[in-house]
Design an enzyme around this catalytic site. Structure first.
Site, short mmCIF file in Angstrom:
data_model
loop_
_atom_site.label_atom_id
_atom_site.label_comp_id
_atom_site.label_asym_id
_atom_site.label_seq_id
_atom_site.Cartn_x
_atom_site.Cartn_y
_atom_site.Cartn_z
N GLU A 225 0.90 -1.30 -0.14
CA GLU A 225 -0.05 0.00 0.04
C GLU A 225 0.76 1.06 -0.02
O GLU A 225 2.02 1.30 0.63
CB GLU A 225 -0.83 -0.01 1.52
CG GLU A 225 -2.35 -0.35 1.20
CD GLU A 225 -3.20 0.28 0.52
OE1 GLU A 225 -2.68 1.21 -0.31
OE2 GLU A 225 -4.39 0.24 0.67
N ASP A 226 0.30 2.21 -0.57
CA ASP A 226 0.92 3.38 -0.45
C ASP A 226 0.82 4.38 0.99
O ASP A 226 1.68 4.65 1.53
CB ASP A 226 0.63 4.49 -1.65
CG ASP A 226 -0.78 4.69 -1.80
OD1 ASP A 226 -1.77 4.18 -0.95
OD2 ASP A 226 -1.24 5.61 -2.63
N ASP B 90 -4.54 5.74 5.70
CA ASP B 90 -5.09 6.88 6.22
C ASP B 90 -6.03 6.72 7.31
O ASP B 90 -5.77 6.43 8.41
CB ASP B 90 -5.59 7.78 5.07
CG ASP B 90 -5.83 9.30 5.48
OD1 ASP B 90 -5.35 9.67 6.38
OD2 ASP B 90 -6.82 9.81 4.45
N PHE C 281 -1.90 16.37 3.51
CA PHE C 281 -1.95 15.61 2.07
C PHE C 281 -0.44 15.70 1.47
O PHE C 281 0.13 16.46 1.18
CB PHE C 281 -2.85 16.36 1.24
CG PHE C 281 -3.45 15.43 0.22
CD1 PHE C 281 -4.48 14.69 0.44
CD2 PHE C 281 -3.06 15.16 -1.10
CE1 PHE C 281 -5.13 13.68 -0.44
CE2 PHE C 281 -3.61 14.21 -2.00
CZ PHE C 281 -4.69 13.49 -1.64
N ARG D 223 2.54 11.90 -9.40
CA ARG D 223 2.96 10.71 -9.18
C ARG D 223 4.34 10.38 -9.54
O ARG D 223 5.01 9.60 -9.07
CB ARG D 223 1.93 9.64 -9.94
CG ARG D 223 0.57 9.46 -9.48
CD ARG D 223 0.06 8.20 -10.28
NE ARG D 223 -1.46 8.27 -10.18
CZ ARG D 223 -2.19 7.81 -8.77
NH1 ARG D 223 -1.49 7.42 -7.76
NH2 ARG D 223 -3.52 7.78 -8.94
P1 IMP Z 1 -7.86 5.47 3.67
O1 IMP Z 1 -9.13 4.43 3.36
O2 IMP Z 1 -8.70 6.79 4.41
O3 IMP Z 1 -7.01 4.74 4.41
O4 IMP Z 1 -7.24 5.92 2.39
C1 IMP Z 1 -6.34 5.19 1.83
C2 IMP Z 1 -6.15 5.87 0.43
O5 IMP Z 1 -6.61 7.24 0.25
C3 IMP Z 1 -4.68 5.60 0.12
O6 IMP Z 1 -4.28 4.27 -0.44
C4 IMP Z 1 -4.71 6.75 -0.79
O7 IMP Z 1 -4.87 6.44 -2.15
C5 IMP Z 1 -5.55 7.80 -0.50
N1 IMP Z 1 -4.93 8.96 0.42
C6 IMP Z 1 -4.94 9.16 1.63
N2 IMP Z 1 -4.17 10.26 2.02
C7 IMP Z 1 -3.63 10.60 0.97
C8 IMP Z 1 -2.67 11.60 0.74
O8 IMP Z 1 -2.20 12.34 1.85
N3 IMP Z 1 -2.30 11.72 -0.39
C9 IMP Z 1 -2.55 10.83 -1.57
N4 IMP Z 1 -3.66 10.07 -1.38
C10 IMP Z 1 -4.14 9.86 -0.19
MG MG Z 2 -5.51 7.48 -4.46
#
Ligand code: IMP
Ligand code: MG
Length: 176
Positions: free
Chosen positions: A100-101, A104, A153, A166
């Site tokens: 995963e990247d 959040d 962000f 990206r």
């Molecule tokens: P979550 O479901 O809130 O944990 O969000 C996960 C996904 O939201 C990540 O895999 C990202 O694709 C996107 N995301 C969350 N925070 C960021 C950020 O700071 N920059 C870019 N994408 C984000």
């Molecule tokens: Mg994304």
């Protein structure tokens, strides 16, 4: 683009990323000795991280990808997650490592882990480049973590804002 880039502040430099990727690769190489893991990249954000990571893994690994969509705004995931591109590989009995990247709120990752667990892998672990832990809504255990990041962000190194940035080699925070 120019305007937007002036609001970008370097958060994690490429040399720090490189060191973290090397450390994660050492941990994964050690833990998966004698195994044939299937790495599952979450599109699109993990593609640069995964490309760097796999080239340091000395294991007979295989790759697959899933793409998820989350209804919500560009910056906030709603928790309503859907699989828009399925795995091609059957994962029953496999040692699956999700790449995963960002974790959040944790909603996307916990959905994915539950979804994969139903397919009965032999093991299921998570490797995340970044963890925005202060934003967590549901608990997610990260087995291999690159960096904890502040509640900002972030973009770059595969991670986008509205599909932009990206390609940047470092990780930046968008300052408002
Ligand atoms: P979550 O479901 O809130 O944990 O969000 C996960 C996904 O939201 C990540 O895999 C990202 O694709 C996107 N995301 C969350 N925070 C960021 C950020 O700071 N920059 C870019 N994408 C984000
Ligand atoms: Mg994304």
């Amino acid at each position: 683009m120019t305007n937007c880039q002036s609001q970008l502040k370097v958060l994690i430099r490429r040399d720090e990323i490189k060191k973290a990727v090397a450390r994660l690769a050492r941990e994964i190489n050690r833990d998966y000795q004698g195994k044939r893991p299937l790495l599952v990249g979450v599109l699109k954000g993990s593609f640069v991280f995964m490309a760097d990571l796999v080239r340091q893994l000395d294991l007979p690994l295989e790759l697959d990808f899933v793409k998820l969509s989350s209804y919500g705004s560009a910056q906030e995931s709603s928790g309503q997650v859907k699989v828009v591109q399925e795995l091609e590989t059957p994962i029953e009995g496999r040692d699956v490592l999700v790449i995963e990247d960002i974790v959040d709120t944790g909603l996307t990752t916990s959905f994915l882990l539950d979804y994969l667990r139903q397919k009965k892998p032999a093991s299921l672990k998570l490797c995340a480049l970044t963890d925005k832990s202060s934003r967590r809504k549901v608990a997610v255990a990260i087995d291999y973590l690159g960096f904890t990041v502040p509640n900002k962000f972030i973009v770059g190194y595969g991670i986008d804002y509205d599909e932009k940035f990206r390609n940047l080699p470092d990780i930046y925070a968008i300052e408002d």
